[in-house]
Design an enzyme around this catalytic site. Structure first.
Site, PDB file in Angstrom:
ATOM      1  N   ASN A 210     -46.104 -41.555 -29.996  1.00  0.00           N
ATOM      2  CA  ASN A 210     -47.228 -41.248 -29.093  1.00  0.00           C
ATOM      3  C   ASN A 210     -48.277 -42.341 -29.250  1.00  0.00           C
ATOM      4  O   ASN A 210     -48.080 -43.305 -29.983  1.00  0.00           O
ATOM      5  CB  ASN A 210     -47.791 -39.859 -29.415  1.00  0.00           C
ATOM      6  CG  ASN A 210     -48.244 -39.771 -30.862  1.00  0.00           C
ATOM      7  OD1 ASN A 210     -49.176 -40.447 -31.264  1.00  0.00           O
ATOM      8  ND2 ASN A 210     -47.553 -38.963 -31.652  1.00  0.00           N
ATOM      9  N   ASP A 279     -43.670 -33.448 -32.513  1.00  0.00           N
ATOM     10  CA  ASP A 279     -43.192 -32.072 -32.706  1.00  0.00           C
ATOM     11  C   ASP A 279     -41.671 -31.988 -32.710  1.00  0.00           C
ATOM     12  O   ASP A 279     -41.100 -31.034 -33.218  1.00  0.00           O
ATOM     13  CB  ASP A 279     -43.751 -31.168 -31.595  1.00  0.00           C
ATOM     14  CG  ASP A 279     -45.242 -30.945 -31.772  1.00  0.00           C
ATOM     15  OD1 ASP A 279     -45.668 -30.776 -32.930  1.00  0.00           O
ATOM     16  OD2 ASP A 279     -45.985 -30.987 -30.771  1.00  0.00           O
ATOM     17  N   LYS A 289     -27.545 -49.840 -32.298  1.00  0.00           N
ATOM     18  CA  LYS A 289     -28.350 -49.776 -31.079  1.00  0.00           C
ATOM     19  C   LYS A 289     -27.568 -49.086 -29.947  1.00  0.00           C
ATOM     20  O   LYS A 289     -26.407 -49.429 -29.707  1.00  0.00           O
ATOM     21  CB  LYS A 289     -28.725 -51.209 -30.668  1.00  0.00           C
ATOM     22  CG  LYS A 289     -29.673 -51.265 -29.517  1.00  0.00           C
ATOM     23  CD  LYS A 289     -30.062 -52.699 -29.213  1.00  0.00           C
ATOM     24  CE  LYS A 289     -30.839 -52.738 -27.914  1.00  0.00           C
ATOM     25  NZ  LYS A 289     -30.988 -54.090 -27.395  1.00  0.00           N
ATOM     26  N   PRO A 305     -40.767 -30.718 -39.176  1.00  0.00           N
ATOM     27  CA  PRO A 305     -41.500 -29.722 -39.993  1.00  0.00           C
ATOM     28  C   PRO A 305     -42.968 -29.727 -39.616  1.00  0.00           C
ATOM     29  O   PRO A 305     -43.532 -30.780 -39.294  1.00  0.00           O
ATOM     30  CB  PRO A 305     -41.319 -30.248 -41.425  1.00  0.00           C
ATOM     31  CG  PRO A 305     -40.959 -31.690 -41.290  1.00  0.00           C
ATOM     32  CD  PRO A 305     -40.254 -31.836 -39.961  1.00  0.00           C
ATOM     33  N   ILE A 307     -46.230 -29.947 -40.905  1.00  0.00           N
ATOM     34  CA  ILE A 307     -46.808 -30.353 -42.200  1.00  0.00           C
ATOM     35  C   ILE A 307     -48.066 -29.540 -42.506  1.00  0.00           C
ATOM     36  O   ILE A 307     -48.246 -29.021 -43.612  1.00  0.00           O
ATOM     37  CB  ILE A 307     -47.141 -31.873 -42.152  1.00  0.00           C
ATOM     38  CG1 ILE A 307     -45.870 -32.669 -41.861  1.00  0.00           C
ATOM     39  CG2 ILE A 307     -47.801 -32.330 -43.444  1.00  0.00           C
ATOM     40  CD1 ILE A 307     -46.097 -34.102 -41.446  1.00  0.00           C
ATOM     41  N   PHE A 323     -56.446 -30.910 -36.772  1.00  0.00           N
ATOM     42  CA  PHE A 323     -56.973 -31.470 -35.533  1.00  0.00           C
ATOM     43  C   PHE A 323     -56.140 -30.896 -34.391  1.00  0.00           C
ATOM     44  O   PHE A 323     -54.976 -30.538 -34.582  1.00  0.00           O
ATOM     45  CB  PHE A 323     -56.848 -33.001 -35.518  1.00  0.00           C
ATOM     46  CG  PHE A 323     -58.091 -33.711 -36.005  1.00  0.00           C
ATOM     47  CD1 PHE A 323     -58.518 -33.573 -37.309  1.00  0.00           C
ATOM     48  CD2 PHE A 323     -58.831 -34.518 -35.143  1.00  0.00           C
ATOM     49  CE1 PHE A 323     -59.668 -34.216 -37.762  1.00  0.00           C
ATOM     50  CE2 PHE A 323     -59.977 -35.165 -35.570  1.00  0.00           C
ATOM     51  CZ  PHE A 323     -60.396 -35.018 -36.872  1.00  0.00           C
ATOM     52  N   LYS A 337     -54.262 -22.098 -32.922  1.00  0.00           N
ATOM     53  CA  LYS A 337     -53.686 -22.920 -34.004  1.00  0.00           C
ATOM     54  C   LYS A 337     -54.364 -22.607 -35.336  1.00  0.00           C
ATOM     55  O   LYS A 337     -53.710 -22.515 -36.370  1.00  0.00           O
ATOM     56  CB  LYS A 337     -53.885 -24.416 -33.690  1.00  0.00           C
ATOM     57  CG  LYS A 337     -52.803 -24.953 -32.783  1.00  0.00           C
ATOM     58  CD  LYS A 337     -52.938 -26.432 -32.498  1.00  0.00           C
ATOM     59  CE  LYS A 337     -51.934 -26.777 -31.403  1.00  0.00           C
ATOM     60  NZ  LYS A 337     -52.201 -27.974 -30.679  1.00  0.00           N
ATOM     61  N   LYS A 341     -51.725 -21.167 -37.944  1.00  0.00           N
ATOM     62  CA  LYS A 341     -51.367 -22.030 -39.082  1.00  0.00           C
ATOM     63  C   LYS A 341     -52.139 -21.648 -40.346  1.00  0.00           C
ATOM     64  O   LYS A 341     -51.880 -22.175 -41.416  1.00  0.00           O
ATOM     65  CB  LYS A 341     -51.638 -23.503 -38.734  1.00  0.00           C
ATOM     66  CG  LYS A 341     -50.803 -24.030 -37.548  1.00  0.00           C
ATOM     67  CD  LYS A 341     -50.783 -25.550 -37.479  1.00  0.00           C
ATOM     68  CE  LYS A 341     -50.149 -26.020 -36.177  1.00  0.00           C
ATOM     69  NZ  LYS A 341     -49.598 -27.374 -36.238  1.00  0.00           N
TER      70      LYS A 341
HETATM   71  O1  PMT Z   1     -55.342 -42.055 -33.807  1.00  0.00           O
HETATM   72  P1  PMT Z   1     -56.382 -42.147 -32.692  1.00  0.00           P
HETATM   73  O2  PMT Z   1     -55.981 -43.084 -31.607  1.00  0.00           O
HETATM   74  O3  PMT Z   1     -57.764 -42.420 -33.254  1.00  0.00           O
HETATM   75  O4  PMT Z   1     -56.461 -40.716 -31.992  1.00  0.00           O
HETATM   76  C1  PMT Z   1     -56.923 -39.610 -32.715  1.00  0.00           C
HETATM   77  C2  PMT Z   1     -56.121 -38.334 -32.410  1.00  0.00           C
HETATM   78  C3  PMT Z   1     -56.266 -37.965 -30.935  1.00  0.00           C
HETATM   79  C4  PMT Z   1     -54.640 -38.545 -32.737  1.00  0.00           C
HETATM   80  C5  PMT Z   1     -56.719 -37.215 -33.344  1.00  0.00           C
HETATM   81  O5  PMT Z   1     -58.073 -37.046 -33.046  1.00  0.00           O
HETATM   82  C6  PMT Z   1     -56.002 -35.884 -33.139  1.00  0.00           C
HETATM   83  O6  PMT Z   1     -56.374 -35.077 -32.298  1.00  0.00           O
HETATM   84  N1  PMT Z   1     -54.928 -35.622 -33.949  1.00  0.00           N
HETATM   85  C7  PMT Z   1     -54.051 -34.456 -33.799  1.00  0.00           C
HETATM   86  C8  PMT Z   1     -53.279 -34.585 -32.545  1.00  0.00           C
HETATM   87  C9  PMT Z   1     -52.179 -33.601 -32.400  1.00  0.00           C
HETATM   88  O7  PMT Z   1     -51.067 -34.002 -32.451  1.00  0.00           O
HETATM   89  O8  PMT Z   1     -52.531 -32.372 -32.316  1.00  0.00           O
HETATM   90  P2  PMT Z   1     -51.432 -31.144 -32.291  1.00  0.00           P
HETATM   91  O9  PMT Z   1     -52.123 -30.104 -31.509  1.00  0.00           O
HETATM   92  O10 PMT Z   1     -50.099 -31.595 -31.820  1.00  0.00           O
HETATM   93  O11 PMT Z   1     -51.278 -30.748 -33.828  1.00  0.00           O
HETATM   94  C10 PMT Z   1     -52.174 -29.841 -34.449  1.00  0.00           C
HETATM   95  C11 PMT Z   1     -52.288 -30.156 -35.908  1.00  0.00           C
HETATM   96  O12 PMT Z   1     -51.038 -29.950 -36.564  1.00  0.00           O
HETATM   97  C12 PMT Z   1     -52.712 -31.584 -36.227  1.00  0.00           C
HETATM   98  O13 PMT Z   1     -53.619 -31.522 -37.314  1.00  0.00           O
HETATM   99  C13 PMT Z   1     -51.402 -32.264 -36.650  1.00  0.00           C
HETATM  100  O14 PMT Z   1     -51.643 -33.289 -37.637  1.00  0.00           O
HETATM  101  C14 PMT Z   1     -50.627 -31.104 -37.266  1.00  0.00           C
HETATM  102  N2  PMT Z   1     -49.162 -31.187 -37.123  1.00  0.00           N
HETATM  103  C15 PMT Z   1     -48.590 -31.123 -35.883  1.00  0.00           C
HETATM  104  C16 PMT Z   1     -47.216 -31.157 -35.772  1.00  0.00           C
HETATM  105  C17 PMT Z   1     -46.428 -31.253 -36.958  1.00  0.00           C
HETATM  106  N3  PMT Z   1     -45.113 -31.305 -36.888  1.00  0.00           N
HETATM  107  N4  PMT Z   1     -47.023 -31.311 -38.147  1.00  0.00           N
HETATM  108  C18 PMT Z   1     -48.389 -31.289 -38.261  1.00  0.00           C
HETATM  109  O15 PMT Z   1     -48.921 -31.347 -39.376  1.00  0.00           O
END
Ligand code: PMT
Length: 402
Positions: A210, A279, A289, A305, A307, A323, A337, A341
């Site tokens: 991403n 995800d 390749k 997973p 995390i 986040f 969330k 979580k």
């Molecule tokens: O890196 P930049 O360009 O500065 O941009 C910052 C950002 C937009 C990436 C950052 O501010 C942000 O929002 N990060 C989380 C983005 C995200 O993927 O959100 P989510 O809604 O998919 O995930 C929610 C939370 O679960 C996040 O804290 C993520 O780290 C965590 N997660 C998600 C999926 C996974 N498999 N494991 C996780 O730990």
């Protein structure tokens, strides 16, 4: 607010219309009881006279690198050693570029290179110059080198444009200055932060990923270290340099990120998941390749997973902050969330036409806990990271002293 009384502050001034605000900055620092040495570039002198600044600071302004009379007294190395803080306001695009490439082409750049004091830059320039990728690369380099960037603010500019590029007001710069080096809110705490994207390999040369640049997560890591924490930054692939003074673990995939996080899970006090973790990953990663044998390819994807959820559900769990980047129903989705979580706090960034946090220098964050909701506003990622760390610090202490 911690005092600036008796602090020795070098105020660097570079060429730009905002240099007129530097006189006010010097005056206010003197009012706080600080000792101020002004260092000007040649371009700055086209906007404000050294005499004005000498009168305000009570010290002759320094502007020449190769000045034999000064070198026998307060030479460039002496200025660098004398400083408790160095603040460059305004910092022009040209000065930022020179500092990012380590040039020592005038007195101010040389003092910045030679000093071990914390450096704050308050950029000021036309919005187009600020947005240009060369400037953004230079800013990212300086942030990664541990320099604090404050602002710029958005608004109407002297040239008639509207956008980011206005120097922060002297009072705002002073409030950053009092926080830098004076913040002990996370002293003794061990903080683990994830940042950047993950890469989920399809084959040896391709991956699903991403647009996360790592800027938000690295800014949070720098702010946590500035607050006295022992910081571990676990980062997916980014173009940023590891910040100094921080334990750095580079990873690629979500599985690798989880393994790196698990090393700390029993010992860390605060966990902040800023990474944009994929995800899903391809079920299979080919060892060679993938060839273009057909017009379409079907990929089978499986969940990675979670995390953050694993950390939050760990028996000896740290104070856990997530986040959320959301395009729709940002607040209700983030609340879900937080609840699902089992988090202590979640920082929501809405992704829409007015705010795309991925890769940008600015963001808009809203913090949500089980009991409250705080809008941290729209600001540079550096400033938002400081605000976030300050909120986390007091909530973490409340929890542990309760
Ligand atoms: O890196 P930049 O360009 O500065 O941009 C910052 C950002 C937009 C990436 C950052 O501010 C942000 O929002 N990060 C989380 C983005 C995200 O993927 O959100 P989510 O809604 O998919 O995930 C929610 C939370 O679960 C996040 O804290 C993520 O780290 C965590 N997660 C998600 C999926 C996974 N498999 N494991 C996780 O730990």
């Amino acid at each position: 607010m911690p005092s600036l009384a008796d602090k020795k502050i070098v105020v660097g001034i570079t060429g730009g219309i905002a240099a007129y605000k530097s006189a006010e900055l010097v005056r206010r620092l003197m009012d706080h009881g600080a000792g101020v040495q002004v260092v000007m570039t040649d371009a700055a002198k086209a906007f404000i006279t050294p005499l004005t600044l000498q009168a305000l600071s009570g010290r002759p302004v320094r502007d020449t690198l190769l000045d034999s009379s000064a070198e026998s007294g307060m030479g460039h190395i002496e200025i660098a050693r004398w400083a408790d803080h160095l603040v460059v306001a305004p910092a022009s695009a040209d000065f930022i570029a020179r500092l990012a490439s380590g040039m020592a082409s005038d007195l101010l750049a040389t003092v910045c290179l030679a000093t071990s004091a914390p450096i704050i830059l308050a950029p000021a320039m036309n919005q187009g110059m600020w947005r240009k990728s060369a400037t953004q690369r230079n800013i990212a380099t300086l942030m990664a080198d541990g320099i604090t960037i404050v602002g710029p603010a958005s608004g109407e500019q002297a040239c008639g444009d509207v956008g980011p590029g206005r120097m922060l007001e002297p009072s705002e710069i002073i409030s950053h200055l009092t926080r830098t080096g004076n913040n002990h809110s996370l002293d003794g705490a061990s903080v683990t932060i994830t940042a950047g994207p993950t890469w989920e390999a399809l084959d040896p040369v391709r991956a699903l990923s991403n647009h996360s640049s790592g800027k938000m997560g690295y800014a949070v890591a720098i702010a946590a270290a500035a607050a006295g924490a022992a910081v571990t930054l676990i980062s997916g692939p980014t173009a940023l340099n590891p910040p100094p003074g921080i334990q750095y673990r580079p990873v690629q995939s979500a599985e690798e990120m989880l393994a790196a996080v698990e090393q700390d899970i029993d010992t860390c006090n605060v966990f902040i998941g800023v990474a944009a973790v994929a995800d899903y990953r391809p079920l299979r990663s080919e060892t060679s390749k993938i060839k273009k044998h057909s017009d379409s390819v079907t990929l089978e994807l499986v969940r990675t997973p979670d995390i953050l959820a694993r950390v939050a559900q760990h028996t000896k769990r740290p104070f856990t902050v997530g986040f959320a980047a959301e395009t729709d129903r940002a607040i209700p989705n983030a609340r879900e969330k937080l609840h699902n979580k089992g988090l202590d706090l979640i920082a929501v960034n809405q992704v829409d036409e007015t705010n795309n946090p991925f890769g940008s220098e600015e963001n808009h964050l809203i913090l949500i806990s089980k009991t409250d909701e705080i809008d941290l506003g729209r600001d540079s990622k550096t400033v938002l990271a400081e605000k976030l760390i300050s909120e986390i610090a007091h909530r973490y202490h409340d929890e542990y002293s309760a």
